[in-house]
Each structure stands twice: as C-alpha cells, then as structure tokens.
Design a protein around this motif. Sequence first.
Motif, mmCIF file in Angstrom:
data_model
loop_
_atom_site.group_PDB
_atom_site.id
_atom_site.type_symbol
_atom_site.label_atom_id
_atom_site.label_comp_id
_atom_site.label_asym_id
_atom_site.label_seq_id
_atom_site.Cartn_x
_atom_site.Cartn_y
_atom_site.Cartn_z
ATOM 1 N N GLY A 32 0.781 -1.236 0.000
ATOM 2 C CA GLY A 32 0.000 0.000 0.000
ATOM 3 C C GLY A 32 0.807 1.277 0.000
ATOM 4 N N GLY A 33 2.018 1.221 -0.499
ATOM 5 C CA GLY A 33 2.865 2.402 -0.512
ATOM 6 C C GLY A 33 2.502 3.422 -1.568
ATOM 7 N N ILE A 34 1.889 2.991 -2.647
ATOM 8 C CA ILE A 34 1.580 3.921 -3.735
ATOM 9 C C ILE A 34 0.597 5.009 -3.305
ATOM 10 N N PRO A 35 -0.509 4.685 -2.621
ATOM 11 C CA PRO A 35 -1.386 5.765 -2.161
ATOM 12 C C PRO A 35 -0.677 6.757 -1.233
ATOM 13 N N CYS A 36 0.201 6.258 -0.400
ATOM 14 C CA CYS A 36 0.954 7.140 0.502
ATOM 15 C C CYS A 36 1.879 8.067 -0.281
ATOM 16 N N LEU A 37 2.518 7.529 -1.301
ATOM 17 C CA LEU A 37 3.414 8.353 -2.118
ATOM 18 C C LEU A 37 2.641 9.406 -2.909
ATOM 19 N N VAL A 38 1.481 9.025 -3.423
ATOM 20 C CA VAL A 38 0.654 10.001 -4.142
ATOM 21 C C VAL A 38 0.211 11.108 -3.184
ATOM 22 N N GLU A 39 -0.167 10.729 -1.983
ATOM 23 C CA GLU A 39 -0.548 11.732 -0.985
ATOM 24 C C GLU A 39 0.620 12.657 -0.660
ATOM 25 N N ALA A 40 1.804 12.101 -0.586
ATOM 26 C CA ALA A 40 2.988 12.929 -0.312
ATOM 27 C C ALA A 40 3.263 13.905 -1.457
ATOM 28 N N VAL A 41 3.018 13.481 -2.692
ATOM 29 C CA VAL A 41 3.186 14.396 -3.837
ATOM 30 C C VAL A 41 2.215 15.562 -3.707
ATOM 31 N N GLU A 42 1.031 15.273 -3.228
ATOM 32 C CA GLU A 42 -0.001 16.306 -3.149
ATOM 33 C C GLU A 42 0.136 17.189 -1.911
ATOM 34 N N LEU A 43 0.440 16.585 -0.771
ATOM 35 C CA LEU A 43 0.350 17.314 0.492
ATOM 36 C C LEU A 43 1.664 17.437 1.253
ATOM 37 N N GLY A 44 2.714 16.826 0.765
ATOM 38 C CA GLY A 44 3.966 16.789 1.503
ATOM 39 C C GLY A 44 4.741 18.094 1.463
ATOM 40 N N SER A 45 5.831 18.093 2.200
ATOM 41 C CA SER A 45 6.764 19.219 2.163
ATOM 42 C C SER A 45 7.475 19.218 0.810
ATOM 43 N N ALA A 46 8.225 20.242 0.531
ATOM 44 C CA ALA A 46 8.964 20.311 -0.740
ATOM 45 C C ALA A 46 9.875 19.102 -0.899
ATOM 46 N N ARG A 47 10.593 18.771 0.158
ATOM 47 C CA ARG A 47 11.497 17.612 0.090
ATOM 48 C C ARG A 47 10.703 16.311 -0.034
ATOM 49 N N GLY A 48 9.607 16.206 0.698
ATOM 50 C CA GLY A 48 8.769 15.014 0.620
ATOM 51 C C GLY A 48 8.202 14.811 -0.772
ATOM 52 N N LYS A 49 7.795 15.900 -1.406
ATOM 53 C CA LYS A 49 7.270 15.819 -2.767
ATOM 54 C C LYS A 49 8.344 15.335 -3.732
ATOM 55 N N GLU A 50 9.561 15.819 -3.567
ATOM 56 C CA GLU A 50 10.679 15.376 -4.416
ATOM 57 C C GLU A 50 10.889 13.874 -4.289
ATOM 58 N N HIS A 51 10.979 13.418 -3.051
ATOM 59 C CA HIS A 51 11.223 11.992 -2.817
ATOM 60 C C HIS A 51 10.065 11.130 -3.316
ATOM 61 N N GLU A 73 -4.952 6.369 -8.350
ATOM 62 C CA GLU A 73 -4.867 7.136 -7.102
ATOM 63 C C GLU A 73 -5.012 8.638 -7.330
ATOM 64 N N GLY A 74 -5.112 9.053 -8.587
ATOM 65 C CA GLY A 74 -5.314 10.467 -8.882
ATOM 66 C C GLY A 74 -4.050 11.297 -8.844
ATOM 67 N N ALA A 75 -2.942 10.711 -9.243
ATOM 68 C CA ALA A 75 -1.654 11.393 -9.145
ATOM 69 C C ALA A 75 -1.425 12.454 -10.214
ATOM 70 N N VAL A 76 -2.131 12.389 -11.316
ATOM 71 C CA VAL A 76 -1.818 13.291 -12.426
ATOM 72 C C VAL A 76 -2.005 14.768 -12.055
ATOM 73 N N PRO A 77 -3.146 15.176 -11.492
ATOM 74 C CA PRO A 77 -3.277 16.609 -11.163
ATOM 75 C C PRO A 77 -2.186 17.138 -10.219
ATOM 76 N N PRO A 78 -1.875 16.441 -9.107
ATOM 77 C CA PRO A 78 -0.800 16.975 -8.269
ATOM 78 C C PRO A 78 0.571 16.931 -8.936
ATOM 79 N N LEU A 79 0.775 15.986 -9.832
ATOM 80 C CA LEU A 79 2.046 15.952 -10.562
ATOM 81 C C LEU A 79 2.163 17.132 -11.530
ATOM 82 N N VAL A 80 1.059 17.514 -12.137
ATOM 83 C CA VAL A 80 1.077 18.683 -13.020
ATOM 84 C C VAL A 80 1.441 19.926 -12.207
ATOM 85 N N VAL A 81 0.830 20.075 -11.047
ATOM 86 C CA VAL A 81 1.147 21.208 -10.174
ATOM 87 C C VAL A 81 2.612 21.167 -9.767
#
Length: 103
Positions: A32-51, A73-81
């Motif tokens: 279940g790591g993928i949903p957590c990583l997508v959430e980090a892309v959307e809501l994480g710190s700058a460094r968290g988003k990078e990782h 998981e809906g990663a495309v919109p936060p990745l565009v941002v």
Amino acid sequence: MDPAAGMIDKAVAVLANLSTIPEGKTAIGQEGGIPCLVEAVELGSARGKEHAAAALLQLCTSSDRYCSMVQREGAVPPLVVLSQYGTPRAQKKAESLLRVLSK
C-alpha cells in the motif's frame, strides 16, 4: 506521524531508496505504498514531494501495473502542479513521471 518532527519526510525518503531495487518496488506495491506516495506528492513538504515523485517514477518506469495504480490514485493533477511549482528536482521528476504515465 507528527509532520513537524520530519518523520514523514524521512519515511518518504526511505521509500524512494527502496524503489531503486526490485524487492523494494515489490514491497511498496504490495504493502500500500503507492497511495501514501501520491498523498505525499499532493500534500507533503517540498522535500517530501521530491522523494515521492522520485519513488513513483522508479516504480512506474518498470511496471505498467504500477502506472495504472498511480493513475487510479489520482496522481496526475498533483504531478502537473508539482511540475510547474515544485523545486527544480521535483519538477524534473514530475515531468518525467507524467511522460511515463501518458504512454
């Protein structure tokens, strides 16, 4: 986890490191790591988003199945941002991941 303690960033960094080896990729996908990583892309710190973007890129470049999971998981919109407003490293990872997801 307390975001102020930096544990989330550290956990995402560990996942990014694990995503570079086959066993790590499998574990992230199965546990279940993928949903957590997508959430980090959307809501994480700058460094968290990078990782998180780096980890997702590692996962998706080797597996169509993981690409589908990331898209669901809906990663495309936060990745565009992230590709527009993230740190330079995060922008590059997000742009590369968006290219992989669009194939």
